[in-house]
Design an enzyme around this catalytic site. Structure first.
Site, PDB file in Angstrom:
ATOM      1  N   ASN A 132      53.801 -20.574  18.944  1.00  0.00           N
ATOM      2  CA  ASN A 132      52.755 -21.390  18.398  1.00  0.00           C
ATOM      3  C   ASN A 132      53.573 -22.608  17.186  1.00  0.00           C
ATOM      4  OD1 ASN A 132      49.860 -20.713  19.209  1.00  0.00           O
ATOM      5  ND2 ASN A 132      51.016 -18.811  18.506  1.00  0.00           N
ATOM      6  N   LYS A 150      45.163 -11.324  20.962  1.00  0.00           N
ATOM      7  CA  LYS A 150      45.161 -12.014  19.586  1.00  0.00           C
ATOM      8  C   LYS A 150      44.123 -13.370  20.085  1.00  0.00           C
ATOM      9  CE  LYS A 150      49.324 -10.411  17.479  1.00  0.00           C
ATOM     10  NZ  LYS A 150      50.615 -10.544  17.332  1.00  0.00           N
ATOM     11  N   LYS A 186      46.185 -15.817  12.451  1.00  0.00           N
ATOM     12  CA  LYS A 186      47.431 -16.445  11.964  1.00  0.00           C
ATOM     13  C   LYS A 186      47.988 -17.421  12.877  1.00  0.00           C
ATOM     14  CE  LYS A 186      49.680 -13.570  15.091  1.00  0.00           C
ATOM     15  NZ  LYS A 186      51.048 -13.876  15.890  1.00  0.00           N
ATOM     16  N   ASN A 193      55.544 -11.774  28.223  1.00  0.00           N
ATOM     17  CA  ASN A 193      56.614 -11.319  27.260  1.00  0.00           C
ATOM     18  C   ASN A 193      56.152 -10.000  26.461  1.00  0.00           C
ATOM     19  OD1 ASN A 193      57.664 -12.555  24.065  1.00  0.00           O
ATOM     20  ND2 ASN A 193      59.094 -12.131  25.829  1.00  0.00           N
ATOM     21  N   TRP A 194      55.272  -9.977  25.744  1.00  0.00           N
ATOM     22  CA  TRP A 194      54.626  -9.049  25.031  1.00  0.00           C
ATOM     23  C   TRP A 194      54.152  -7.831  25.813  1.00  0.00           C
ATOM     24  CZ3 TRP A 194      55.318  -5.969  21.317  1.00  0.00           C
ATOM     25  CH2 TRP A 194      54.312  -5.620  20.226  1.00  0.00           C
ATOM     26  N   GLY A 195      53.459  -8.065  26.708  1.00  0.00           N
ATOM     27  CA  GLY A 195      53.097  -7.089  27.636  1.00  0.00           C
ATOM     28  C   GLY A 195      54.357  -6.172  28.153  1.00  0.00           C
TER      29      GLY A 195
END
Length: 432
Positions: free
Chosen positions: A342, A192, A277, A84-86
Site C-alpha cells: 500500500n 484485512k 492501518k 503471497n500471505w496465504g
C-alpha cells in the site's frame, strides 16, 4: 446475542487535512457525551453464539486429547487462499503440523486456478515444485502442502479453516461454502478489510460467523509476508472472543522460532487494527512520493494511529486500549508505513501527481496481488459519511479523496481554510 454499538455524531462538514490533524484531539472519544445517541446492531442470530461456543469446546477438547475422535484421528487444516500471505501462512502451518501429533501432517491450500505463461496450471506447478512460483517464488512451502483448485473439495474434511484472500472476495466464497464444511469447524481470518452493508460495517470475521455458523478468530500483526517467508523474525496477534483454548490452538499452529504469536480477547480491536492501518499506509506513501521527509511521515503515522483507535472504539466500544500496543496495532502501523504494497503504490501515485490510477499501478507493480488500502479507504469513507463523522476523521477522509482524484496528493498536508465547528463530544472544537 452478540451485538455492537455504533454511535452517531453531528452531520457532515468540510474537513481539514494535516495541519489541522496535528492539532485536533480525538482523545476524548471514550468519554462521549450523552448528546451522541447509541444505535445497536446485531451481527449474529440469537442462538448462534451459544452454538458456536459448543462447537469450539468440542474442537478444543479433541485437539487437547490428540485428535478428532472417530474415523479421523487427527485435526485437518485447510488454508483458503494462496496469494503471497496465504502461501506464507501455509508454510508456517505446515512446519508445525509435522511436529504436532494432534494434527494431520497434510495441509490443503485452496488455489484460485490460473494459467501460467508456460501454459501450466498454477496448482499443478505448486504441487510439482512445492513452490508458489507466481506469488511467492523461491520459497519452499513444505512437502506436506497440497494445492487444490476445487474450493468445496479443499474444505470438506477440514476441522480448521484459515481464510486469507482479498477481502472483497470473501462474501462470494462464504456463499459457496454454506453447507459444504464440517459443522464443528473452527475458522481464523488473516484478512484485512470490511464489508459495508446498509445496517453498518461488518467485519470479515463476523461475515464468516454469520454465513457459515462457525466461530472465527483473527490473526493480524506487523507481517510483511516476504520477510516472514525467508524466516526473518516477526510477531502477530490472535484475537479471540471467549474460548481461550481455541486461541491457544491457533497459536500452536502459527507460532515458530521466527514468528511469535500471542492471543488477546478482542476480535474487533485486532481486526480493525489490521484493516485500518492500510489506509494510514496510503497516507505515508503519499508523503514518501512527495519527498516530505521523516518528520511529516511520523506525524501522519501518529495521527493515523489515533484515528484508528478512535474509529474502532466508536464502532465497537468493547475494543481495548491495550490492543493498540500489540503487534496488530502500533507495530503493524509502523511496518506497513515503512514497507508493504500500500505504501509502495501510494508513493508511485504521488510521484505521478495522481495522474496514474491505482488500478494501473496495481497491475504494473504487484504482479497479480491485490491492493487492499484503496478499497478499505472507500469503505471507511462510506461509514464515516453515513454516520456524519467525516469531519472527525480528516486523515481517513482525505486519503479517500486523494485516491479518487478529488484532491491532489499534496492535500495530505495542506491546511483547509475551513475548520470544524464540533468536537467528538458534541461541543465547540478544541485545539491542542
Amino acid at each position: 446475542m452478540l451485538t455492537t454499538t455504533c454511535l452517531f455524531s453531528p452531520p457532515d462538514r468540510h474537513f481539514s487535512p494535516l495541519f489541522f490533524l496535528l492539532r485536533f484531539s480525538l482523545s476524548s472519544i471514550p468519554f462521549l457525551s450523552s448528546s451522541i445517541s447509541p444505535i445497536t446492531y446485531s451481527f449474529m442470530a440469537p442462538s448462534l453464539e451459544d452454538n458456536i461456543n459448543t462447537k469450539s469446546n468440542s474442537i478444543a477438547a479433541a485437539v487437547a486429547g490428540g485428535g478428532i475422535i472417530g474415523a479421523e484421528m487427527t485435526t485437518r487444516v485447510t488454508v483458503v487462499g494462496s496469494g503471497n500471505w496465504g502461501s506464507v501462512a501455509a508454510k508456517l502451518i505446515a512446519s508445525n503440523t509435522l511436529k504436532l501429533n494432534s494434527f494431520h501432517d497434510e495441509v490443503i491450500m485452496w488455489v484460485f486456478e490460473e494459467i501460467l505463461p508456460t501454459g501450466e496450471n498454477l496448482s499443478q506447478v505448486i504441487n510439482r515444485t512445492n513452490e508458489n512460483v507466481k506469488y511467492l517464488p523461491g520459497i519452499k512451502l513444505g512437502k506436506n502442502v497440497v494445492a487444490n483448485p476445487d474450493l468445496e473439495s479443499a474444505v470438506k474434511d477440514a476441522n480448521l479453516l484459515v481464510f486469507v484472500t482479498p477481502h472483497q472476495f470473501m462474501e462470494g466464497i462464504c456463499k459457496r461454502l454454506v453447507g459444504k464444511i464440517k459443522a464443528d469447524a473452527e475458522a481464523i481470518s488473516l484478512i484485512k478489510g470490511m464489508e459495508v452493508k446498509r445496517e453498518g460495517p461488518c467485519m470479515i470475521s463476523s461475515l464468516i460467523s454469520e454465513q457459515l455458523g462457525i466461530n472465527c478468530c483473527v490473526l493480524m500483526g506487523a507481517n510483511i509476508a516476504n520477510e516472514i517467508a525467508v524466516e526473518k523474525f516477526s510477531e502477530a496477534t490472535v484475537g479471540y472472543r471467549k474460548n481461550k483454548e481455541i486461541a491457544d490452538i491457533w497459536v500452536q499452529l502459527f507460532n515458530t522460532s521466527y514468528f511469535a504469536v500471542t492471543a488477546v480477547q478482542d476480535v474487533e480491536g485486532v481486526e480493525l487494527c489490521g484493516t485500518l492501518k492500510n489506509v494510514v499506509a496510503l497516507a505515508a506513501g503519499f508523503v514518501d512520493g512527495l519527498e516530505m521527509g521523516n518528520n511529516t511521515k511520523a506525524a501522519i503515522m501518529r495521527v493515523g494511529l489515533r484515528e484508528m483507535k478512535a474509529l474502532s472504539k466508536l464502532l465497537f466500544p468493547s475494543v481495548k486500549d491495550s490492543t493498540f500496543f500489540e503487534s496488530c496495532g502500533i507495530a503493524d502501523v509502523i511496518t506497513t508505513c515503512l514497507g508493504g504494497r500500500n505504501r509502495k503504490c501510494a508513493e508511485a501515485f504521488a510521484r505521478n501527481g495522481g495522474k496514474r490510477s491505482f488500478d494501473e499501478l496495481e497491475a504494473e507493480m504487484l504482479q497479480g496481488q491485490k491492493l487492499q488500502g484503496v478499497s478499505t479507504a472507500k469503505e471507511v469513507y462510506e461509514v464515516l459519511k453515513h454516520r456524519g463523522w467525516l469531519e472527525l476523521f480528516p486523515l481517513f477522509s482525505t486519503v479517500h479523496e486523494i485516491c479518487t482524484s478529488r484532491l491532489p496528493p499534496t492535500a495530505i498536508v495542506e491546511y483547509s481554510e475551513h475548520t470544524p465547528k464540533y468536537s467528538l463530544v458534541g461541543g465547540p472544537a478544541q485545539f491542542f
